[in-house]
Design a protein around this motif. Structure first.
Motif, PDB file in Angstrom:
ATOM      1  N   UNK B 149       0.854  -1.182   0.159  1.00 44.28           N
ATOM      2  CA  UNK B 149      -0.078   0.098   0.280  1.00 44.28           C
ATOM      3  C   UNK B 149       0.838   1.290  -0.213  1.00 44.28           C
ATOM      4  N   UNK B 150       0.378   2.093  -0.637  1.00 39.19           N
ATOM      5  CA  UNK B 150       1.175   3.525  -0.592  1.00 39.19           C
ATOM      6  C   UNK B 150       0.204   4.597  -0.498  1.00 39.19           C
ATOM      7  N   UNK B 151      -1.134   4.437  -0.580  1.00 39.10           N
ATOM      8  CA  UNK B 151      -2.023   5.538  -0.203  1.00 39.10           C
ATOM      9  C   UNK B 151      -3.161   4.972   0.676  1.00 39.10           C
ATOM     10  N   UNK B 152      -3.987   3.824   0.397  1.00 44.43           N
ATOM     11  CA  UNK B 152      -4.840   3.527   1.387  1.00 44.43           C
ATOM     12  C   UNK B 152      -4.961   1.889   1.536  1.00 44.43           C
ATOM     13  N   UNK B 174      -0.970  -0.453  12.361  1.00 45.52           N
ATOM     14  CA  UNK B 174      -1.951   0.343  11.912  1.00 45.52           C
ATOM     15  C   UNK B 174      -1.858   1.808  11.868  1.00 45.52           C
ATOM     16  N   UNK B 175      -1.184   1.949  13.101  1.00 50.56           N
ATOM     17  CA  UNK B 175      -1.020   3.467  13.766  1.00 50.56           C
ATOM     18  C   UNK B 175       0.171   3.953  12.856  1.00 50.56           C
ATOM     19  N   UNK B 176       1.406   3.035  12.813  1.00 46.37           N
ATOM     20  CA  UNK B 176       2.630   3.213  12.305  1.00 46.37           C
ATOM     21  C   UNK B 176       2.366   3.534  10.720  1.00 46.37           C
ATOM     22  N   UNK B 177       1.431   2.704  10.218  1.00 45.01           N
ATOM     23  CA  UNK B 177       1.276   3.060   8.755  1.00 45.01           C
ATOM     24  C   UNK B 177       0.618   4.455   8.541  1.00 45.01           C
ATOM     25  N   UNK B 178      -0.424   4.808   9.345  1.00 41.91           N
ATOM     26  CA  UNK B 178      -0.899   6.152   9.572  1.00 41.91           C
ATOM     27  C   UNK B 178       0.005   7.177   9.525  1.00 41.91           C
ATOM     28  N   UNK B 180       3.092   7.222   8.529  1.00 42.31           N
ATOM     29  CA  UNK B 180       3.946   7.134   7.534  1.00 42.31           C
ATOM     30  C   UNK B 180       2.873   7.817   6.433  1.00 42.31           C
ATOM     31  N   UNK B 181       1.853   8.179   6.626  1.00 44.26           N
ATOM     32  CA  UNK B 181       1.148   8.910   5.301  1.00 44.26           C
ATOM     33  C   UNK B 181      -0.095   8.210   4.697  1.00 44.26           C
TER      34      UNK B 181
END
Ligand SMILES: Nc1ncnc2c1ncn2[C@@H]1O[C@H](COP(=O)(O)OP(=O)(O)OP(=O)(O)O)[C@@H](O)[C@H]1O
Ligand SMILES: [Mg+2]
Lengths: 333, 236
Positions: B149-152, B174-178, B180-181
């Motif tokens: 994933x790079x956007x959603x 999930x929080x880390x991914x968030x 990271x943008x």
């Protein structure tokens, strides 16, 4: 590989595949059969000419089996291969007859015609399965009748015999006076088919589609296109088998292939390929092709009625499918 | 039959949106529509200021959208690394690669690294996924989405089969991914988990969006009332 491996090293993986792989027990049966017949009638059975006979008998079926392995791994089935074999042989023989001559050019055109004839039927099968979503059993049952019907229409039901002598020499000759050309060709087809299946993206997608078609689609695999290619491959190989059969018998043998489809499917399934898709190897199929061939030959040599062969094969087939289901129920939730 | 009627969902950048609702509320269907698996009869999907035309999983993937489906969508007979790279296999360098030969060594290595970074305990990278436990399978699906994933990322009940520790790992992830943008849409029936992880909570009921809360301003009771319909009736 369905069992729980314990290590990741390449050697362990190989060992594991050998011990637990679905084609291992069937390989043991083949070895057992060869040993048994050798012990009973060593001079007759375990002779070079006899092994040569067995291998030649098996080679055309092996070519069909390679294609059938791909189809069955996608959870499909192809009943049309025997008819496509006959159709391609007829088209090829008629073309070579029309061109005339005994040159390699004629033979090359005949080969191209048999491959093209096979490809055409396979493309039709594939499109009907993938795009029209008709079950493969029905599609290939339909093309089974159609391909054979066209072959009969073209020939009026009389076998075509326009096979160049040079081609017949290949079909009956031996390389280095020892190994039949047909066996070498079939072995090359099997090796190439095995490598593509095991080591390439094409093979990987074949397994993925058979495992879970919807998952493959969601992962971006072009499932329809891949299925069309797999059915095209199987029928092209059937066309090639038709050409090999021409080379061997110098005639189209229209009536001789009614059971080819079931023999190929039986060989594939005996070799450990799952009818439910997702599992299978070409090595297994090769073993599965040789078991009926060895049985047929060995039973005659030891003086038993060859009628026992289909009985034995039927039994092995049912056991093979039973084991496959058992494995699946044990290792799947 | 209509599974969805009148759902208006906005997902901001780098935001965790939770979708909650009873069984059959239409959460999975909504995710399938947004990830290109199902085509909606009506409605529009906009992405980064562009209206998307006909959607397919491949097109969604091309936009940087990944999905953990509720049914996981794994090829059970293939290994975890084959699943991680399904549809985007790595090929060998050179001629062999052009012939379509797979670089299994590299894929296996990367998959191992991925599982390690994500704290996923994979007994072996070579067993067929069919032989893994339910939680391990879910971990494979989650890892796959996180890898690409790079956007959603849509996650349809990503923690349903996970143990306590693995659940915490995935929620942290999930929080880390968030951070990271990347935006995450999280579907879960576990309301404490949702309240603790999401920035915003959208409630679906019978195919409609019936309420929307900032996670900070809402409690379990209010969420439950919205999900069961008590809230809308009270307001009506
Ligand atoms: N393609 C479709 N067209 C119309 N209705 C559908 C379609 N797919 C599913 N449905 C129906 O839509 C409803 C919502 O299903 P969905 O799987 O989205 O629920 P859910 O909110 O994810 O529930 P759960 O919490 O049980 O996973 C169900 O009643 C289902 O039968
Ligand atoms: Mg759901």
């Amino acid at each position: 590989m369905k069992e729980q491996p314990v290590s990741d090293s390449a050697a362990d993986r190989l060992l594991l595949r050998f011990v637990t792989g679905s084609s291992t027990w069937i390989l043991l049966i083949l070895i057992g059969l060869v040993l048994a017949f050798s012990l009973l009638r060593f001079d007759q059975f375990a002779s070079v000419p006899n092994f040569r006979n067995i291998a030649v008998d098996a080679s055309v079926l092996l070519v069909l089996g390679v294609g059938a392995t791909y189809v069955i791994i996608t959870a499909g089935i192809d009943l049309s291969v025997g008819s496509v074999l006959v159709f391609a042989g007829v088209v090829s023989a008629k073309l070579m007859e029309a061109i005339g001559g005994d040159g390699w050019g004629t033979i090359a055109l005949g080969l191209a015609a048999s491959l093209a004839a096979g490809l055409a039927w396979g493309f039709l099968n594939g499109v009907l399965v993938a795009k029209a979503r008709i079950p493969p059993l029905i599609v290939t049952l339909g093309t089974l009748g159609m391909a054979l019907g066209f072959a009969l229409v073209i020939t009026d039901g009389v076998d075509a015999r326009g096979v160049p002598a040079k081609l017949a020499e290949v079909g009956t000759g031996n390389a280095f006076d020892e190994i039949p050309y047909l066996v070498i060709i079939a072995a090359l087809v099997a090796v190439a088919g095995g490598i593509v299946l095991a080591a390439t993206r094409f093979g990987r997608h074949t397994y993925a589609i058979g495992s879970n078609q919807e998952a493959a689609r969601r992962a971006g695999v072009n499932v329809d296109r891949h299925l069309i290619r797999v059915y095209s491959l199987a029928s092209t190989l059937a066309g090639f088998a038709g050409f090999l059969s021409l080379a061997r018998f110098s005639t189209t043998t229209i009536d001789g292939h009614g059971a080819d489809n079931l023999q190929a499917i039986a060989a594939v399934v005996i070799g450990g390929t799952s009818l439910f898709g997702g599992i299978g190897t070409i090595v297994g199929t090769a073993v599965g092709v040789f078991i009926p061939a060895v049985l047929q030959n060995g039973l005659v040599i030891v003086g038993l009625q060859p009628f026992w062969q289909p009985i034995a094969i039927g039994t092995v087939l049912i056991i093979a499918v039973y084991l496959d289901q058992w494995r699946r129920s044990k290792y799947r939730t | 039959m209509e599974a969805l009627r009148g759902v208006d969902l906005v997902i901001g950048p780098a935001e965790i949106v939770a979708l909650v609702g009873d069984n059959g509320a239409g959460k999975s269907t909504l995710v399938k529509v947004l990830s290109g698996v199902l085509s909606p009869d009506r409605g529009e999907i906009w992405f980064s200021g562009q209206r998307l035309g006909h959607q397919s999983p491949l097109a969604a993937r091309g936009l940087g959208i990944e999905t953990v489906y509720q049914d996981l969508a794994l090829a059970e007979d293939l290994s975890p690394h084959a699943n991680l790279f399904l549809g985007r296999e790595m090929l060998r360098p050179g001629v062999l690669g052009r012939l379509g030969f797979l670089d299994n060594t590299e894929m296996r290595k990367r998959a191992k690294d991925t599982f390690e970074t994500l704290g996923v305990d994979m007994p072996t990278i070579n067993a067929a996924v069919a032989n893994l436990s339910g939680g391990q399978r879910q971990a494979v699906a989650v890892s796959r989405a996180m890898t690409w994933a790079s956007k959603v990322v849509f996650m349809d009940e990503p923690t349903a089969a996970l143990g306590v520790i693995q659940t915490r790992t995935v929620l942290d992830l999930i929080r880390r991914v968030r951070d990271a943008g990347i935006s995450v849409v999280l579907i879960s029936h576990n309301l404490p988990e949702v309240l603790q992880t999401a920035d915003r909570i959208e409630v679906l009921r019978l195919g409609r969006r019936v309420a929307s809360f900032a996670a900070a301003d809402v409690g379990i009771d209010e969420l439950t009332r919205a999900m069961t319909g008590a809230l809308t009736e009270a307001h009506a």
